[in-house]
Design a protein around this motif. Structure first.
Motif, PDB file in Angstrom:
ATOM      1  N   ASN A 112       0.660  -1.228   0.090  1.00 42.57           N
ATOM      2  CA  ASN A 112      -0.196   0.103   0.017  1.00 42.57           C
ATOM      3  C   ASN A 112       0.653   1.257  -0.079  1.00 42.57           C
ATOM      4  N   ALA A 113       0.331   2.286  -0.744  1.00 45.23           N
ATOM      5  CA  ALA A 113       1.067   3.657  -0.638  1.00 45.23           C
ATOM      6  C   ALA A 113       0.809   4.144   0.573  1.00 45.23           C
ATOM      7  N   GLY A 114       1.880   5.013   1.005  1.00 46.98           N
ATOM      8  CA  GLY A 114       1.847   5.488   2.225  1.00 46.98           C
ATOM      9  C   GLY A 114       3.147   5.899   2.904  1.00 46.98           C
ATOM     10  N   ASP A 115       2.906   6.481   4.054  1.00 49.30           N
ATOM     11  CA  ASP A 115       4.274   6.643   4.998  1.00 49.30           C
ATOM     12  C   ASP A 115       4.455   5.453   5.757  1.00 49.30           C
ATOM     13  N   TYR A 116       5.824   5.178   5.883  1.00 48.01           N
ATOM     14  CA  TYR A 116       6.432   3.881   6.735  1.00 48.01           C
ATOM     15  C   TYR A 116       7.513   4.666   7.459  1.00 48.01           C
ATOM     16  N   ALA A 117       7.567   3.814   8.660  1.00 49.00           N
ATOM     17  CA  ALA A 117       8.957   4.225   9.526  1.00 49.00           C
ATOM     18  C   ALA A 117       9.841   2.757   9.790  1.00 49.00           C
ATOM     19  N   TYR A 133      25.722   1.914   8.996  1.00 46.36           N
ATOM     20  CA  TYR A 133      24.927   3.024   8.235  1.00 46.36           C
ATOM     21  C   TYR A 133      23.708   2.014   7.336  1.00 46.36           C
ATOM     22  N   MET A 134      22.828   2.856   7.101  1.00 46.36           N
ATOM     23  CA  MET A 134      21.794   2.167   6.192  1.00 46.36           C
ATOM     24  C   MET A 134      21.758   3.003   4.999  1.00 46.36           C
ATOM     25  N   LEU A 135      21.922   2.480   3.648  1.00 52.19           N
ATOM     26  CA  LEU A 135      21.737   3.082   2.375  1.00 52.19           C
ATOM     27  C   LEU A 135      20.378   2.856   1.901  1.00 52.19           C
ATOM     28  N   ASP A 136      19.611   3.992   1.776  1.00 48.87           N
ATOM     29  CA  ASP A 136      18.305   3.792   1.119  1.00 48.87           C
ATOM     30  C   ASP A 136      18.489   3.876  -0.733  1.00 48.87           C
ATOM     31  N   LEU A 137      18.160   2.711  -1.173  1.00 47.10           N
ATOM     32  CA  LEU A 137      18.550   2.520  -2.581  1.00 47.10           C
ATOM     33  C   LEU A 137      17.639   3.141  -3.602  1.00 47.10           C
ATOM     34  N   LEU A 138      16.562   3.648  -2.964  1.00 47.61           N
ATOM     35  CA  LEU A 138      15.649   4.315  -3.909  1.00 47.61           C
ATOM     36  C   LEU A 138      15.793   5.945  -4.118  1.00 47.61           C
ATOM     37  N   TYR A 154       8.426   7.325   2.249  1.00 48.55           N
ATOM     38  CA  TYR A 154       7.029   7.214   1.604  1.00 48.55           C
ATOM     39  C   TYR A 154       7.303   6.224   0.455  1.00 48.55           C
ATOM     40  N   PHE A 155       6.152   5.576   0.352  1.00 43.27           N
ATOM     41  CA  PHE A 155       6.168   4.519  -0.662  1.00 43.27           C
ATOM     42  C   PHE A 155       4.978   5.195  -1.734  1.00 43.27           C
ATOM     43  N   ALA A 156       5.091   5.406  -2.918  1.00 41.24           N
ATOM     44  CA  ALA A 156       4.056   5.998  -3.828  1.00 41.24           C
ATOM     45  C   ALA A 156       3.108   5.294  -4.384  1.00 41.24           C
ATOM     46  N   THR A 157       3.495   3.933  -4.660  1.00 39.13           N
ATOM     47  CA  THR A 157       2.746   2.988  -5.855  1.00 39.13           C
ATOM     48  C   THR A 157       2.208   1.953  -5.032  1.00 39.13           C
ATOM     49  N   THR A 158       1.079   1.507  -5.196  1.00 40.46           N
ATOM     50  CA  THR A 158       0.179   0.283  -4.898  1.00 40.46           C
ATOM     51  C   THR A 158       0.540  -0.854  -5.605  1.00 40.46           C
ATOM     52  N   ILE A 159       0.905  -1.908  -4.976  1.00 43.54           N
ATOM     53  CA  ILE A 159       1.246  -3.011  -5.919  1.00 43.54           C
ATOM     54  C   ILE A 159      -0.211  -3.990  -5.953  1.00 43.54           C
TER      55      ILE A 159
END
Length: 161
Positions: A112-117, A133-138, A154-159
């Motif tokens: 689901n699209a939306g905010d995640y922590a 360290y954590m690298l966000d590949l997006l 933030y994930f913008a696309t619903t799968i």
């Protein structure tokens, strides 16, 4: 009792992929170096995974160090996990003791699209010279996990599932 494991293939589309980079000037000697990651959706649904480092553990499945990541039947619950050397999804992944430039890939499955922590908790004691360290590949954003205890995404696309 048979254990049902979830084997993932790299061709499956992951909504987000993170890389954990552990850099150290020397080998870590702690008996239980570990990190716990919790991903939480904006609706409060969450999943956790643990990555630990121990002498005797391998990058493949080890009965003494690892636990399968069981599929969640609810599509609105996010998932976070690691993969073994042969692409089995794990919720607990015991890996070999830390060495210089250790890299661990974390995967998330977001329907689901939306905010995640993603919250990060240090379990055990890491040597003072270990930098995590954590690298966000997006977004190609690098987070210093020695100073940050959560990362907002933030994930913008619903799968479609």
């Amino acid at each position: 009792m048979k254990t049902k494991e979830r084997k993932m293939t790299i061709t499956r589309a992951f909504a987000l992929s993170l890389v954990l980079l552990v850099a150290s000037a020397t080998l870590s000697k702690a008996a239980n170096d570990a990190l716990r990651f919790r991903i939480t959706s904006q609706d409060g649904y969450y999943d956790e995974t643990v990555v630990s480092f121990a002498e005797g553990a391998t990058t493949c499945f080890d009965w003494n160090y690892d636990a399968w990541d069981l599929p969640n039947p609810y599509p609105y619950v996010p998932s976070i996990f690691t993969l073994t050397c042969d692409n089995y999804a794990l919720s607990i992944n015991g890996l070999p003791a830390l060495h210089n430039d250790t890299k661990v890939e974390l995967f998330t499955w977001l329907n689901n699209a939306g905010d995640y922590a993603i919250e990060i908790e240090h379990l055990g004691v890491f040597a003072p010279e270990v930098e995590i360290y954590m690298l966000d590949l997006l977004t190609n954003t690098l987070y210093d996990l020695n100073t940050v205890d959560s990362v907002n995404l933030y994930f913008a696309t619903t799968i479609d599932t």
